[in-house]
Design a protein around this motif. Structure first.
Motif, PDB file in Angstrom:
ATOM      1  N   LYS A 141     -10.105   7.026   0.066  1.00 52.86           N
ATOM      2  CA  LYS A 141      -8.719   7.481  -0.165  1.00 52.86           C
ATOM      3  C   LYS A 141      -8.133   8.166   1.071  1.00 52.86           C
ATOM      4  O   LYS A 141      -7.469   9.195   0.994  1.00 52.86           O
ATOM      5  CB  LYS A 141      -8.665   8.402  -1.379  1.00 52.86           C
ATOM      6  CG  LYS A 141      -9.200   7.723  -2.647  1.00 52.86           C
ATOM      7  CD  LYS A 141      -8.707   8.407  -3.907  1.00 52.86           C
ATOM      8  CE  LYS A 141      -8.864   7.563  -5.136  1.00 52.86           C
ATOM      9  NZ  LYS A 141     -10.107   7.399  -5.760  1.00 52.86           N
TER      10      LYS A 141
ATOM     11  N   LEU B  65     -10.211   2.748   2.151  1.00 53.56           N
ATOM     12  CA  LEU B  65      -9.416   2.816   0.920  1.00 53.56           C
ATOM     13  C   LEU B  65     -10.200   3.532  -0.173  1.00 53.56           C
ATOM     14  O   LEU B  65      -9.656   4.377  -0.886  1.00 53.56           O
ATOM     15  CB  LEU B  65      -9.028   1.399   0.466  1.00 53.56           C
ATOM     16  CG  LEU B  65      -8.040   0.664   1.382  1.00 53.56           C
ATOM     17  CD1 LEU B  65      -7.896  -0.791   0.963  1.00 53.56           C
ATOM     18  CD2 LEU B  65      -6.679   1.356   1.377  1.00 53.56           C
TER      19      LEU B  65
ATOM     20  N   ILE C   9       0.812  -1.220   0.000  1.00 54.22           N
ATOM     21  CA  ILE C   9       0.000   0.000   0.000  1.00 54.22           C
ATOM     22  C   ILE C   9       0.853   1.283   0.000  1.00 54.22           C
ATOM     23  O   ILE C   9       0.424   2.331  -0.460  1.00 54.22           O
ATOM     24  CB  ILE C   9      -0.994  -0.002   1.187  1.00 54.22           C
ATOM     25  CG1 ILE C   9      -2.046   1.070   0.963  1.00 54.22           C
ATOM     26  CG2 ILE C   9      -0.327   0.206   2.512  1.00 54.22           C
ATOM     27  CD1 ILE C   9      -3.418   0.601   1.056  1.00 54.22           C
TER      28      ILE C   9
ATOM     29  N   ASN D 299      -1.154   5.451   2.689  1.00 53.31           N
ATOM     30  CA  ASN D 299      -1.880   4.909   1.537  1.00 53.31           C
ATOM     31  C   ASN D 299      -1.434   5.657   0.280  1.00 53.31           C
ATOM     32  O   ASN D 299      -2.015   6.655  -0.109  1.00 53.31           O
ATOM     33  CB  ASN D 299      -3.391   5.059   1.776  1.00 53.31           C
ATOM     34  CG  ASN D 299      -4.205   4.590   0.591  1.00 53.31           C
ATOM     35  OD1 ASN D 299      -3.685   3.959  -0.335  1.00 53.31           O
ATOM     36  ND2 ASN D 299      -5.489   4.915   0.600  1.00 53.31           N
TER      37      ASN D 299
END
Ligand SMILES: [Zn+2]
Length: 468
Positions: free
Chosen positions: A386, A383, A361, A399
């Protein structure tokens, strides 16, 4: 006739609807309620009706939110038949056992904490053995075959096009009390046109009482083919950048669908040759079930199986590797070339996918590809949102990955497809109940149905009962 909504009422989980007619009690689905741990445990353990009093159960399809509480139903005293398609029965054999294993593990974790606090241990909701025992109650019924399941009640299962074995439940009832003939249709989860492997959902010519799902009652999906094109483009770009494509996917249905699509893309040379891994033991077991149910395949799938160019196995090709053992899975940690990894769980809450996300990631060349609905508070949802920093195994990770969402791969009809399905009914239902949707989408769909067809529509609350 009376209908009581014991689950999937103003929410998407825990599908359970009770039909009482001609002195008999018919349960449609017995799904797991999935929410916060303690609340879910309680709600699933204490069934809201007397299991001894149910004469027969009909199961629409194998997803846990429809089938997952069956072992507890049987353990608690239900003694009737559970009628489903044979494919649903076989999928349940893998999935309920897997669920029993998860229930046992969950309780072991909870009991460790309880012991520290000096509290007595709790029992698992059900064990693997309970799940195994419950499989004896299943009876397979093929699509389009009519069968009497209670006095004056004839059951027909129609292909719902949602997952392998999924069914629309049609009950043709001679209501002895009225007396009258009445048709009750339960949509189960309704699929959409173009999903690979399985056929498109069937239309029903008419209904008097309709219980319909509303998961995406307020949204539209792109067509499947459009998102398959996007999948192709995303893989090409990630490959060029030298990165990994990580796909959290449900082991049942979505994984087989992705494998099928990737195989088609690879065999046409539309994506570069790169290793593809399916890293999930349950997905491997379930793929074996897919292979044994050709009665569920659509025309394209049968066409693929007749190919003579070495690409006639929809679930296997030279670039594809299934990893079952933990050792094989761990070996994927050392991959340095671009590859595609498909792993569970679908919302990245637990399972092997967490290791792959942890490993990749922070690498900006990585693409995380999401193809299913992500519940709030899950890593998958974070995720999709974001979020710049996410927690995996209790540690923080930046991330940096590209995160893409392909809603076209959804197994659920969108708003227009749901409306189109009702539109195809020549005899429109006198009563309609919307279930299996968050309030927003259920009420939005209710408005659309009222406006377009002038139908009376209810969005029942949990445990609400209706005389129809
Ligand atoms: Zn489903």
């Amino acid at each position: 006739m009376r209908i009581t909504f014991y689950g999937a009422a103003r929410t998407v989980t825990g599908s359970q609807h009770l039909i009482e007619v001609n002195g008999h009690r018919i349960l449609l689905d017995c799904g797991l309620y999935q929410g916060k741990r303690a609340e879910s445990y309680d709600r699933n353990l204490h069934l809201p009706f007397d299991p001894h009093s149910i004469d027969v159960m009909v199961l629409s399809h194998a997803h846990m939110d429809h089938s997952g509480n069956i072992p507890n139903l049987v353990k608690s005293g239900f003694g009737g038949d559970i009628i489903s398609t044979a494919a649903t029965h076989d999928l349940c054999a893998s999935m309920l056992l897997d669920s029993g294993h998860i229930q046992e593990n969950d309780v072991a974790y909870v009991n460790k904490k309880r012991r520290k606090r000096g509290e007595p241990p709790v029992e698992p909701l059900y064990t693997q053995q309970d799940a195994r025992d419950s499989l004896r109650y299943f009876i397979g019924q093929g699509y389009d075959r009519a069968r009497t399941i209670a006095p004056g009640v004839q059951l027909t299962l129609l292909d719902a096009g949602h997952m392998l074995g999924s069914a629309i439940v049609v009950l043709d009832i001679e209501d002895q009390q009225a007396p009258r003939e009445v048709r009750l249709v339960f949509s189960g989860d309704l699929g959409r046109a173009g999903i690979p492997i399985i056929r498109d959902p069937r239309t029903v010519d008419g209904a008097d009482v309709l219980i319909m799902e509303s998961t995406y009652g307020d949204r539209l999906h792109p067509p499947y083919e459009d998102d398959e094109k996007r999948l192709e483009k995303i893989i090409q770009e990630t490959y060029k950048a030298g990165g990994m494509v990580i796909m959290p996917a449900f082991a049942v249905g979505r994984t087989q669908q992705l494998v099928y699509s990737l195989h088609q893309l690879a065999s046409r040379g539309d994506i570069p040759r790169m290793p593809i891994y399916v890293d999930s033991p349950l997905a491997i077991d379930v793929t074996a079930v897919f292979r044994t149910h050709p009665e569920c395949y659509d025309a394209d799938m049968l066409e693929v199986m007749r190919r003579e160019d070495g690409h006639n196995d929809p679930f296997g090709f030279s670039d594809l590797t299934y990893t079952r053992t933990l050792e094989d899975s761990k070996r994927l940690n050392f991959l340095r070339q671009p590859a595609i990894i498909i792993s569970a769980s679908g919302m990245a809450e637990h399972g092997r996918i967490l290791h792959h996300l942890k490993n990749h990631i922070e690498d900006p060349r990585t693409t995380v590809l999401i193809t299913g609905w992500q519940a709030p508070e899950t890593l998958g949802r974070r995720l999709v949102e974001k979020q710049p920093v996410v927690r995996i195994f209790g540690e923080e990770y930046r991330n940096n990955a590209r995160v893409e969402v392909l809603n076209g791969f959804s197994g659920h009809a969108d708003r227009d497809e749901l409306l189109g399905w009702v539109d195809a009914m020549q005899r429109k239902p006198a009563r309609t109940f919307l279930v299996h949707g968050e309030p927003e989408s259920a009420f939005s769909l209710a408005d659309s149905l009222k406006q377009r067809f002038n139908l009376p529509v209810n969005v029942p609350e949990w445990k609400q009962s209706f005389e129809v």
